[in-house]
Write an enzyme that holds these catalytic residues in place. Sequence first.
Site, PDB file in Angstrom:
ATOM      1  CG  ASP A   1     -13.468   2.283   1.041  1.00 19.04           C
ATOM      2  OD1 ASP A   1     -13.687   1.576   0.041  1.00 19.04           O
ATOM      3  OD2 ASP A   1     -12.677   1.939   1.947  1.00 19.04           O
TER       4      ASP A   1
ATOM      5  CE1 TYR B   1      -0.721  -8.884  -1.535  1.00 19.32           C
ATOM      6  CE2 TYR B   1      -2.668 -10.143  -0.969  1.00 19.32           C
ATOM      7  CZ  TYR B   1      -2.031  -8.939  -1.096  1.00 19.32           C
ATOM      8  OH  TYR B   1      -2.699  -7.775  -0.791  1.00 19.32           O
TER       9      TYR B   1
ATOM     10  NE  ARG C   1      -3.683   0.257   2.464  1.00 16.95           N
ATOM     11  CZ  ARG C   1      -4.963   0.169   2.087  1.00 16.95           C
ATOM     12  NH1 ARG C   1      -5.479  -0.994   1.790  1.00 16.95           N
ATOM     13  NH2 ARG C   1      -5.722   1.232   2.025  1.00 16.95           N
TER      14      ARG C   1
HETATM   15  C1  FAD Z   1      -7.484  -5.777   4.956  1.00 20.96           C
HETATM   16  C2  FAD Z   1      -7.871  -5.047   3.726  1.00 20.96           C
HETATM   17  C3  FAD Z   1      -7.347  -5.480   2.552  1.00 20.96           C
HETATM   18  C4  FAD Z   1      -7.693  -4.832   1.376  1.00 20.96           C
HETATM   19  N1  FAD Z   1      -7.182  -5.314   0.224  1.00 20.96           N
HETATM   20  C5  FAD Z   1      -7.561  -4.724  -0.923  1.00 20.96           C
HETATM   21  C6  FAD Z   1      -7.052  -5.204  -2.160  1.00 20.96           C
HETATM   22  O1  FAD Z   1      -6.252  -6.150  -2.194  1.00 20.96           O
HETATM   23  N2  FAD Z   1      -7.452  -4.588  -3.316  1.00 20.96           N
HETATM   24  C7  FAD Z   1      -8.328  -3.538  -3.277  1.00 20.96           C
HETATM   25  O2  FAD Z   1      -8.694  -3.030  -4.350  1.00 20.96           O
HETATM   26  N3  FAD Z   1      -8.810  -3.040  -2.119  1.00 20.96           N
HETATM   27  C8  FAD Z   1      -8.451  -3.607  -0.949  1.00 20.96           C
HETATM   28  N4  FAD Z   1      -8.917  -3.107   0.220  1.00 20.96           N
HETATM   29  C9  FAD Z   1      -9.831  -1.944   0.215  1.00 20.96           C
HETATM   30  C10 FAD Z   1      -9.112  -0.618   0.016  1.00 20.96           C
HETATM   31  O3  FAD Z   1      -8.055  -0.468   0.921  1.00 20.96           O
HETATM   32  C11 FAD Z   1     -10.076   0.555   0.165  1.00 20.96           C
HETATM   33  O4  FAD Z   1     -11.301   0.250  -0.456  1.00 20.96           O
HETATM   34  C12 FAD Z   1      -9.474   1.806  -0.480  1.00 20.96           C
HETATM   35  O5  FAD Z   1      -8.352   2.230   0.255  1.00 20.96           O
HETATM   36  C13 FAD Z   1     -10.510   2.926  -0.560  1.00 20.96           C
HETATM   37  O6  FAD Z   1      -9.917   4.060  -1.103  1.00 20.96           O
HETATM   38  P1  FAD Z   1     -10.516   5.491  -0.784  1.00 20.96           P
HETATM   39  O7  FAD Z   1      -9.665   6.461  -1.527  1.00 20.96           O
HETATM   40  O8  FAD Z   1     -11.972   5.509  -0.992  1.00 20.96           O
HETATM   41  O9  FAD Z   1     -10.310   5.692   0.780  1.00 20.96           O
HETATM   42  P2  FAD Z   1      -8.990   5.665   1.638  1.00 20.96           P
HETATM   43  O10 FAD Z   1      -7.859   5.082   0.869  1.00 20.96           O
HETATM   44  O11 FAD Z   1      -9.377   5.081   2.942  1.00 20.96           O
HETATM   45  O12 FAD Z   1      -8.640   7.213   1.840  1.00 20.96           O
HETATM   46  C14 FAD Z   1      -9.436   8.090   2.597  1.00 20.96           C
HETATM   47  C15 FAD Z   1      -8.578   9.300   2.983  1.00 20.96           C
HETATM   48  O13 FAD Z   1      -9.430  10.281   3.541  1.00 20.96           O
HETATM   49  C16 FAD Z   1      -8.804  10.855   4.650  1.00 20.96           C
HETATM   50  N5  FAD Z   1      -9.851  11.341   5.562  1.00 20.96           N
HETATM   51  C17 FAD Z   1     -10.822  10.594   6.128  1.00 20.96           C
HETATM   52  N6  FAD Z   1     -11.601  11.370   6.906  1.00 20.96           N
HETATM   53  C18 FAD Z   1     -11.100  12.615   6.813  1.00 20.96           C
HETATM   54  C19 FAD Z   1     -11.472  13.863   7.410  1.00 20.96           C
HETATM   55  N7  FAD Z   1     -12.502  13.937   8.256  1.00 20.96           N
HETATM   56  N8  FAD Z   1     -10.760  14.975   7.117  1.00 20.96           N
HETATM   57  C20 FAD Z   1      -9.694  14.896   6.265  1.00 20.96           C
HETATM   58  N9  FAD Z   1      -9.292  13.732   5.688  1.00 20.96           N
HETATM   59  C21 FAD Z   1      -9.999  12.618   5.967  1.00 20.96           C
HETATM   60  C22 FAD Z   1      -8.004   9.699   5.261  1.00 20.96           C
HETATM   61  O14 FAD Z   1      -6.934  10.191   6.074  1.00 20.96           O
HETATM   62  C23 FAD Z   1      -7.517   8.972   4.015  1.00 20.96           C
HETATM   63  O15 FAD Z   1      -6.259   9.445   3.592  1.00 20.96           O
HETATM   64  C24 FAD Z   1      -8.581  -3.725   1.404  1.00 20.96           C
HETATM   65  C25 FAD Z   1      -9.086  -3.262   2.610  1.00 20.96           C
HETATM   66  C26 FAD Z   1      -8.749  -3.925   3.762  1.00 20.96           C
HETATM   67  C27 FAD Z   1      -9.336  -3.433   5.058  1.00 20.96           C
END
Ligand code: FAD
Length: 390
Positions: A286, A208, A103
């Site tokens: 997410d 992996y 990551r």
């Molecule tokens: C164990 C595990 C394994 C996973 N493996 C995979 C995989 O192999 N392949 C895959 O595709 N996905 C995988 N995922 C899912 C994936 O990690 C998430 O779905 C992905 O990171 C979502 O991206 P995002 O940009 O929506 O949110 P995030 O990457 O969570 O980013 C959200 C950002 O918003 C910021 N933020 C949140 N709230 C606030 C606030 N109030 N003010 C300012 N900033 C804020 C946070 O600091 C963060 O930087 C896995 C998840 C888990 C739990």
Amino acid sequence: MLIGQEITVLGAGIGGLAVATALAQRGAHVRVLDQADAIREVGAGLQISPNGAVVLNALGLGDALTAAAPRARAVVLRDFRRGDEVFRLALDRADRPYHLTHRADLIEILRKGAVDAGVVVELGRKVETVTPGDRGATLTFQGGSSETVPLLIGADGLHSPCRAALNPATRPFFTGQVAWRCTIPLDAPVALAEATVHMGPGRHIVTYPLRGGDLMNVVAVEERDGWAAEGWNHRDDPAALRAAFADFAPEIRDLLFRADKVYLWGLFRHPLAKHWSQGRVVLLGDAAHPTLPFLAQGANMALEDAWVLADALDQEDAIDLAFNRYASQRRSRTARIVDAASRNAENYHLRPGPYRATVHLALKLGGKLAPHVAANRFEWLYGHDVTATP
Ligand SMILES: Cc1cc2nc3c(=O)[nH]c(=O)nc-3n(C[C@H](O)[C@H](O)[C@H](O)COP(=O)(O)OP(=O)(O)OC[C@H]3O[C@@H](n4cnc5c(N)ncnc54)[C@H](O)[C@@H]3O)c2cc1C
């Protein structure tokens, strides 16, 4: 349409950095705000499947991904006790790169890509509330300051304040499953870039290799009645992880014996957001469609969203038309993926007995006699290319 537009992205995660880069590359002035005081990631692996890799490629980050993350050859399902192979999904098609990444490496690739495209990243900016309005969105920060921005993309993850502003409060429910994660340094690097799932009754463990095979990524899931906190950073005793998988194959027991820093979290189901946009605020990743990790698609969906949203904002003159176009292209696909991920745990966790034996035999025979049929079952998922011109 995007040239010179002021766009604010909340969240410097995978989706936020990707959409910021895509918008900046099309001429927008983009700022990304994040609560963290430094862009850093937890030590864990991430599978980037072909449908996510095409987006990184289209953003010009494909070479960096290939340099940092080996291509996976296969996903292999194994029986928990003896480790016998039950099913193998080959992932070695040249035109369908499937990567096993760290990551932190992916976030660094995305951060650099964003900065190179002219995106400004502001850290230490924790947003507490978001108020959508007709001409922008007002953000209130920790400490009390506030700011109104013309267009806000909520890529702020699972506990998104943007989602909360657009959707009435919905309570996630505990799925009855917890997951441990850890990375384990290896003495002898593993040459085989395969993701392996050992499937046991009420439990499974995914392993992996990362970073040239020096590190093994582990995600281990167990069904249990008790609640555990949702969140990535709760430490647990490695002995609890070893005890939960004590009857698994020797290669798993040996691996877990070396685990020294493990994290445990409860897996919760969050409903998909009903409203993806309001006024000049839109959700992505997410924040819009949280998923369980059993199909490894959360980050891949966030990458797909990023491309489709940037494209819609570029193509449409009116913001509401762009948001509608984006949501209509993404809603049913993300719902299908989230649903498929939820069902996967049931398939992995079958109890010993005739039903499990039949399912495993069918998988074994199907994989051997008609591997292309098995591969085609995933075509809807991995073969989807949001960057292809319609
Ligand atoms: C164990 C595990 C394994 C996973 N493996 C995979 C995989 O192999 N392949 C895959 O595709 N996905 C995988 N995922 C899912 C994936 O990690 C998430 O779905 C992905 O990171 C979502 O991206 P995002 O940009 O929506 O949110 P995030 O990457 O969570 O980013 C959200 C950002 O918003 C910021 N933020 C949140 N709230 C606030 C606030 N109030 N003010 C300012 N900033 C804020 C946070 O600091 C963060 O930087 C896995 C998840 C888990 C739990």
